[in-house]
Scaffold this motif. Structure first.
Motif, mmCIF file in Angstrom:
data_model
loop_
_atom_site.group_PDB
_atom_site.id
_atom_site.type_symbol
_atom_site.label_atom_id
_atom_site.label_comp_id
_atom_site.label_asym_id
_atom_site.label_seq_id
_atom_site.Cartn_x
_atom_site.Cartn_y
_atom_site.Cartn_z
ATOM 1 N N LYS A 1 1.124 -1.226 -0.084
ATOM 2 C CA LYS A 1 -0.044 -0.077 0.135
ATOM 3 C C LYS A 1 0.973 1.194 -0.110
ATOM 4 O O LYS A 1 0.701 2.163 0.740
ATOM 5 C CB LYS A 1 -0.768 0.079 1.210
ATOM 6 N N SER A 2 1.816 1.264 -1.111
ATOM 7 C CA SER A 2 2.668 2.361 -1.095
ATOM 8 C C SER A 2 2.297 3.395 -2.286
ATOM 9 O O SER A 2 1.792 3.004 -3.485
ATOM 10 C CB SER A 2 4.012 1.810 -1.554
ATOM 11 N N TRP A 3 2.505 4.774 -1.784
ATOM 12 C CA TRP A 3 2.311 5.710 -2.785
ATOM 13 C C TRP A 3 2.971 5.797 -4.129
ATOM 14 O O TRP A 3 2.982 6.146 -4.952
ATOM 15 C CB TRP A 3 2.064 7.130 -2.115
ATOM 16 N N CYS A 4 4.126 4.989 -3.740
ATOM 17 C CA CYS A 4 5.278 4.804 -4.976
ATOM 18 C C CYS A 4 4.975 3.607 -5.671
ATOM 19 O O CYS A 4 6.025 3.180 -6.257
ATOM 20 C CB CYS A 4 6.563 5.026 -4.028
ATOM 21 N N SER A 5 3.835 3.085 -5.527
ATOM 22 C CA SER A 5 3.559 1.683 -6.182
ATOM 23 C C SER A 5 3.634 2.013 -7.723
ATOM 24 O O SER A 5 3.546 1.111 -8.481
ATOM 25 C CB SER A 5 2.259 1.187 -5.594
ATOM 26 N N LEU A 6 3.319 3.205 -8.393
ATOM 27 C CA LEU A 6 3.128 3.607 -9.533
ATOM 28 C C LEU A 6 3.861 4.821 -9.843
ATOM 29 O O LEU A 6 4.142 5.479 -8.927
ATOM 30 C CB LEU A 6 1.860 3.385 -10.025
ATOM 31 N N ASN A 7 4.001 5.320 -11.039
ATOM 32 C CA ASN A 7 4.458 6.702 -11.431
ATOM 33 C C ASN A 7 3.610 7.260 -12.478
ATOM 34 O O ASN A 7 3.267 6.633 -13.624
ATOM 35 C CB ASN A 7 5.884 6.744 -11.991
ATOM 36 N N ALA A 8 2.777 8.321 -11.927
ATOM 37 C CA ALA A 8 1.854 9.033 -13.007
ATOM 38 C C ALA A 8 2.606 9.953 -13.871
ATOM 39 O O ALA A 8 2.010 10.819 -14.678
ATOM 40 C CB ALA A 8 0.802 9.558 -12.263
ATOM 41 N N GLY A 9 3.765 10.019 -14.076
ATOM 42 C CA GLY A 9 4.464 11.013 -14.841
ATOM 43 C C GLY A 9 4.763 10.649 -16.425
ATOM 44 O O GLY A 9 4.952 11.439 -17.252
ATOM 45 N N VAL A 10 4.347 9.601 -16.603
ATOM 46 C CA VAL A 10 4.286 8.875 -18.120
ATOM 47 C C VAL A 10 3.294 7.769 -18.159
ATOM 48 O O VAL A 10 2.985 6.906 -17.414
ATOM 49 C CB VAL A 10 5.619 8.091 -18.338
ATOM 50 N N PHE A 11 2.188 8.026 -18.976
ATOM 51 C CA PHE A 11 1.243 7.165 -19.057
ATOM 52 C C PHE A 11 0.749 6.909 -20.426
ATOM 53 O O PHE A 11 0.595 8.246 -21.172
ATOM 54 C CB PHE A 11 0.170 7.135 -18.101
ATOM 55 N N LEU A 12 -0.101 6.115 -20.779
ATOM 56 C CA LEU A 12 -0.805 6.150 -22.181
ATOM 57 C C LEU A 12 -2.323 5.988 -21.727
ATOM 58 O O LEU A 12 -2.816 5.356 -20.646
ATOM 59 C CB LEU A 12 -0.949 4.922 -22.866
ATOM 60 N N ILE A 13 -3.283 6.844 -22.408
ATOM 61 C CA ILE A 13 -4.521 6.547 -22.172
ATOM 62 C C ILE A 13 -5.506 6.755 -23.432
ATOM 63 O O ILE A 13 -4.961 7.633 -24.175
ATOM 64 C CB ILE A 13 -5.197 7.984 -21.050
ATOM 65 N N ARG A 14 -6.484 5.712 -23.510
ATOM 66 C CA ARG A 14 -6.952 5.788 -24.747
ATOM 67 C C ARG A 14 -8.053 6.566 -24.909
ATOM 68 O O ARG A 14 -8.775 7.040 -24.045
ATOM 69 C CB ARG A 14 -7.803 4.295 -24.642
ATOM 70 N N ASN A 15 -8.076 7.348 -26.211
ATOM 71 C CA ASN A 15 -9.014 8.295 -26.427
ATOM 72 C C ASN A 15 -10.403 7.876 -26.605
ATOM 73 O O ASN A 15 -11.085 7.309 -27.678
ATOM 74 C CB ASN A 15 -8.688 8.778 -27.593
#
Length: 449
Positions: free
Chosen positions: A234-248
């Protein structure tokens, strides 16, 4: 305005070919979670690092998976007079009004513009920085180099690039600023199947690598993350939101509405900060942030979003710079050795327009070599090197990093990437730490060996 995400300590690399997913697993990812005062300091100081429906629109016609989004048959010279969602006076590009029936609206637009439809999943890369000059001495130059880096990659891979320097929602600053930009980009580019957000401090360091879009066919968002750190630590560092793909897609509009509801423009902002802090014990700051919000939605399953979110950890979708920069010289040497011993096609001069065919040849050669992994133990170029916590524009870097860690590290990574482009033009840097370049002889590097 800042457009970089909050930073975290290094995240270990999963074993090659380990399938990332969203179901809690006891399989070891080789994760080492450091506790104690040092981690608390790192997390606190690093915070302000800057900043469904099944997808259908680009598959209305025949679909053939492709890693390239370019097309020589696009007709961008004519826009038919038929009414589309653009003619709706109630349409808004701002994030304060929900979007409805986007998949249908986008489908209709693509039918009227058939040259944009079918065959290839188009990508729009979106990045950005603040609308005013940097305070740090190197800041503006580093941002320019970082922009060039993204433009180079997009040109080579047939990807469109939108770089924004305007704060579209004044209340959503720092790491929240990207959500209004992405929303507006989805409306402005209905032909794009994917929006690819890349922080300004994230550098693409493998120009040969193409996003494995076919892997994400059943998902609407791709983010670098580790299931064990989400569900078990349950870590807030479990992912990184600085690079991501999101479908239109309508899914993306709905998801971003919920994600943004945790932001500073929301009346529940303070409540979300407290909830995130109580959920993620290693979160040492009170304010709600995008990264903790995304991790919370995945952890709790709130809204059912996590079933469509792919946690990518099989390659450096975004890699922590501190475990990468020190290996760049060695990686360069390995590539030179591979070219010296490999087939002549790896050394052949060629036009930039056929770059991808030679990238394919190199990838084929990688499959015959030992140790060509993208992790800390391998020597393949990392796809994206992310300088989280370095704050190149403001200069307010995380105190655990020195100027050499950040500024010189960014220049080395930028030169490392630039060498791959300059090679096409017959040059390379004298060294990764030098701005000087030198011409390359014919059949390089065979004649150097």
């Amino acid at each position: 305005m800042q457009m970089q995400s909050s930073s975290c300590p290094p995240r270990p690399k999963s074993p090659p070919m380990a399938r990332s997913g969203l179901i809690p697993s006891s399989l070891a990812d080789g994760l080492v979670f450091t506790a104690g005062a040092f981690l608390a300091l790192l997390l606190f100081l690093g915070l302000y690092s800057f900043f469904s429906p099944t997808p259908i629109p680009n598959r209305l016609f025949s679909f053939s998976p492709s890693f390239s989004s370019s097309s020589s048959r696009i007709d961008d010279t004519y826009d038919p007079p038929d009414e589309t969602f653009y003619d709706d006076p109630t349409l808004t590009y701002t994030i304060d009004k929900p979007m409805s029936n986007w998949d249908e609206k986008r489908r209709h637009w693509l039918k009227l513009h058939p040259s944009f439809s079918g065959g290839k999943e188009r990508i729009l890369m979106v990045s950005g920085s603040q609308p005013y000059p940097c305070r740090s001495y190197h800041g503006d130059h580093i941002l320019l180099r970082s922009f060039k880096n993204k433009a180079d990659y997009c040109r080579l891979h047939g990807i469109e690039l939108f770089y924004n320097t305007a704060l579209l929602n004044p209340s959503m600053d720092f790491f929240w600023a990207k959500i209004p930009v992405i929303r507006a980009a989805m409306l402005a580019h209905p032909e794009a199947e994917w929006i690819w957000w890349v922080d300004s401090d994230a550098i693409i360091t493998d120009m040969d690598f193409s996003l494995p879009l076919d892997r994400y066919r059943g998902h609407n968002m791709v983010v670098n993350g580790w299931p064990q750190l989400i569900y078990e630590k349950k870590s807030w560092c479990s992912l990184n939101a600085g690079v991501f793909l999101i479908r239109n897609s309508q899914w993306a509009f709905d998801f971003m509405d919920e994600w943004a509801s945790m932001g500073p423009q929301s009346p529940d902002y303070e409540k979300w900060g407290k909830l995130q802090t109580s959920t993620f014990k290693d979160k040492m700051f009170p304010n709600s942030d995008d990264q903790s919000g995304l991790a919370y939605l995945i952890l709790t399953g709130k809204g059912g979003w996590r079933d469509k979110i792919y946690l990518e950890n099989e390659y450096y979708f975004q890699g922590y710079f501190a475990e990468i920069v020190g290996r760049l010289d060695e990686i360069s040497e390995q590539y030179v050795e591979e070219e010296q011993k490999g087939p002549a096609v790896l050394r052949r001069r060629h036009a930039e327009g056929v770059f991808l065919s030679y990238a394919k040849e190199r990838n084929t050669q990688h499959g015959k070599e030992k140790g060509v992994d993208t992790g800390p133990m391998g020597w393949r170029r990392p796809f994206v090197t992310h300088f989280t916590g370095c704050q190149p524009c403001s200069g307010d870097r995380n105190k655990v990093y020195s100027a050499d860690n950040c500024t010189m590290g960014m220049y080395k990574a930028l030169n490392f990437a630039d060498d791959q482009v300059l090679r096409i033009y017959g040059f390379r840097h004298a060294s990764l730490a030098s701005a000087d370049v030198q011409p390359l002889p014919f059949d390089y590097p065979r004649s150097e060996g």
